[in-house]
Design a protein around this motif. Sequence first.
Motif, PDB file in Angstrom:
ATOM      1  N   ILE A   1      78.519  79.041  90.345  1.00 14.36           N
ATOM      2  CA  ILE A   1      77.354  80.111  89.957  1.00 14.36           C
ATOM      3  C   ILE A   1      77.701  81.335  90.426  1.00 14.36           C
ATOM      4  O   ILE A   1      78.256  81.330  91.644  1.00 14.36           O
ATOM      5  N   VAL A   2      77.795  82.368  89.682  1.00 12.85           N
ATOM      6  CA  VAL A   2      77.912  83.759  90.074  1.00 12.85           C
ATOM      7  C   VAL A   2      76.353  84.320  90.461  1.00 12.85           C
ATOM      8  O   VAL A   2      75.502  84.224  89.309  1.00 12.85           O
ATOM      9  N   LEU A   3      75.975  84.804  91.335  1.00 12.94           N
ATOM     10  CA  LEU A   3      74.733  85.313  91.838  1.00 12.94           C
ATOM     11  C   LEU A   3      74.249  86.048  90.718  1.00 12.94           C
ATOM     12  O   LEU A   3      73.074  85.988  90.255  1.00 12.94           O
ATOM     13  N   SER A   4      74.965  87.351  90.318  1.00 14.05           N
ATOM     14  CA  SER A   4      74.580  88.173  89.313  1.00 14.05           C
ATOM     15  C   SER A   4      74.089  87.787  88.141  1.00 14.05           C
ATOM     16  O   SER A   4      73.135  88.167  87.359  1.00 14.05           O
ATOM     17  N   THR A   5      75.047  86.717  87.749  1.00 18.08           N
ATOM     18  CA  THR A   5      74.721  85.728  86.441  1.00 18.08           C
ATOM     19  C   THR A   5      73.425  85.251  86.490  1.00 18.08           C
ATOM     20  O   THR A   5      72.799  85.213  85.541  1.00 18.08           O
ATOM     21  N   LEU A   6      73.217  84.450  87.539  1.00 19.23           N
ATOM     22  CA  LEU A   6      71.819  83.705  87.837  1.00 19.23           C
ATOM     23  C   LEU A   6      70.879  84.544  87.904  1.00 19.23           C
ATOM     24  O   LEU A   6      69.785  84.180  87.082  1.00 19.23           O
ATOM     25  N   ARG A   7      70.768  85.604  88.453  1.00 24.69           N
ATOM     26  CA  ARG A   7      69.660  86.613  88.563  1.00 24.69           C
ATOM     27  C   ARG A   7      69.601  87.100  87.126  1.00 24.69           C
ATOM     28  O   ARG A   7      68.148  87.366  86.820  1.00 24.69           O
ATOM     29  N   SER A   8      70.475  87.487  86.437  1.00 20.47           N
ATOM     30  CA  SER A   8      70.416  87.912  85.077  1.00 20.47           C
ATOM     31  C   SER A   8      69.491  87.106  84.251  1.00 20.47           C
ATOM     32  O   SER A   8      68.647  87.438  83.463  1.00 20.47           O
ATOM     33  N   ALA A   9      69.946  85.772  84.395  1.00 17.74           N
ATOM     34  CA  ALA A   9      69.447  84.736  83.556  1.00 17.74           C
ATOM     35  C   ALA A   9      67.856  84.566  84.040  1.00 17.74           C
ATOM     36  O   ALA A   9      67.048  84.251  82.978  1.00 17.74           O
ATOM     37  N   ILE A  10      67.487  84.547  84.965  1.00 15.46           N
ATOM     38  CA  ILE A  10      66.264  84.278  85.489  1.00 15.46           C
ATOM     39  C   ILE A  10      65.422  85.534  85.056  1.00 15.46           C
ATOM     40  O   ILE A  10      64.273  85.146  84.512  1.00 15.46           O
ATOM     41  N   GLU A  11      65.843  86.699  85.311  1.00 14.83           N
ATOM     42  CA  GLU A  11      65.108  87.756  84.801  1.00 14.83           C
ATOM     43  C   GLU A  11      64.848  87.739  83.485  1.00 14.83           C
ATOM     44  O   GLU A  11      63.668  88.046  82.682  1.00 14.83           O
ATOM     45  N   GLY A  12      65.731  87.482  82.543  1.00 17.53           N
ATOM     46  CA  GLY A  12      65.748  87.256  81.111  1.00 17.53           C
ATOM     47  C   GLY A  12      64.589  86.201  80.590  1.00 17.53           C
ATOM     48  O   GLY A  12      63.795  86.652  79.609  1.00 17.53           O
ATOM     49  N   ALA A  13      64.936  85.030  81.360  1.00 20.39           N
ATOM     50  CA  ALA A  13      63.910  83.914  80.892  1.00 20.39           C
ATOM     51  C   ALA A  13      62.429  84.362  81.236  1.00 20.39           C
ATOM     52  O   ALA A  13      61.674  84.052  80.583  1.00 20.39           O
ATOM     53  N   MET A  14      62.385  85.013  82.293  1.00 20.84           N
ATOM     54  CA  MET A  14      60.874  85.284  82.777  1.00 20.84           C
ATOM     55  C   MET A  14      60.129  86.355  82.000  1.00 20.84           C
ATOM     56  O   MET A  14      59.067  86.283  81.526  1.00 20.84           O
ATOM     57  N   LYS A  15      61.039  87.346  81.530  1.00 22.07           N
ATOM     58  CA  LYS A  15      60.531  88.521  80.696  1.00 22.07           C
ATOM     59  C   LYS A  15      60.386  87.868  79.600  1.00 22.07           C
ATOM     60  O   LYS A  15      59.282  88.264  78.727  1.00 22.07           O
ATOM     61  N   ALA A  16      61.064  87.014  79.083  1.00 24.41           N
ATOM     62  CA  ALA A  16      60.643  86.409  77.435  1.00 24.41           C
ATOM     63  C   ALA A  16      59.493  85.621  77.658  1.00 24.41           C
ATOM     64  O   ALA A  16      58.721  85.644  76.502  1.00 24.41           O
ATOM     65  N   ARG A  17      59.178  84.914  78.696  1.00 24.78           N
ATOM     66  CA  ARG A  17      58.193  84.095  79.029  1.00 24.78           C
ATOM     67  C   ARG A  17      56.752  85.109  78.960  1.00 24.78           C
ATOM     68  O   ARG A  17      55.729  84.875  78.384  1.00 24.78           O
ATOM     69  N   GLY A  18      57.072  86.293  79.310  1.00 22.43           N
ATOM     70  CA  GLY A  18      55.885  87.286  79.335  1.00 22.43           C
ATOM     71  C   GLY A  18      55.089  87.067  80.805  1.00 22.43           C
ATOM     72  O   GLY A  18      54.946  86.200  81.296  1.00 22.43           O
TER      73      GLY A  18
END
Length: 201
Positions: A184-201
């Motif tokens: 895992i690359v930390l920045s990639t994981l952080r970006s994925a978490i951010e994107g998933a949570m924003k999409a959830r709303g």
Amino acid sequence: MSSTLSSSPSSPSSPIISSSCPSTFSMPMPASITPPGSPPSPTMSVDSINGLNALRLDSPLELDQLRKIKVMIVDDNSINLSILSRMLEKHFTDVIQRTVIMTSGVEALKRLATEEFDLILMDIDMPVLTGVQTTVAIRQNSSECPVLEHNQNVPIIAVTTSDGAEQRELYQQVGMSDCVSKPIVLSTLRSAIEGAMKARG
């Protein structure tokens, strides 16, 4: 505020989990794509905890603007579970309130029937139920394997070495939000978490 780590409970299965929800079953797959058949995931490096393989962030991410979330990690490898949970505890205290670890898809489904989660980090290559099969069961939310209504649409991020283009397409088809490669690359994981949570709303 540091995240609170919780292991799966040792108590008997919840009564709302139907006895017909089997420990082994075959979930239907999209006809156009076959599920991944790669060997079990190798153990992640301890370097991941310290972010030694992380990419440098050119601009700050916006996770601090999101409410803190409760995360479930599903992986059959105890070392990977420990490393990923410690990584979240060390590097994601700004966004994660609590982390719960599950050692199988079956355990995850049982917990999702009784407790709400905001995000799931899902290994793919697990015995009994793969991460893909577990995701299908969550999205279907059938009477045989029910989950809480809140959890039926919970963002699910694949965390796996099975990350080829065909496999990523499968993950998207079954309802996963993103795929993060191991190691895992930390920045990639952080970006994925951010994107998933924003999409959830």
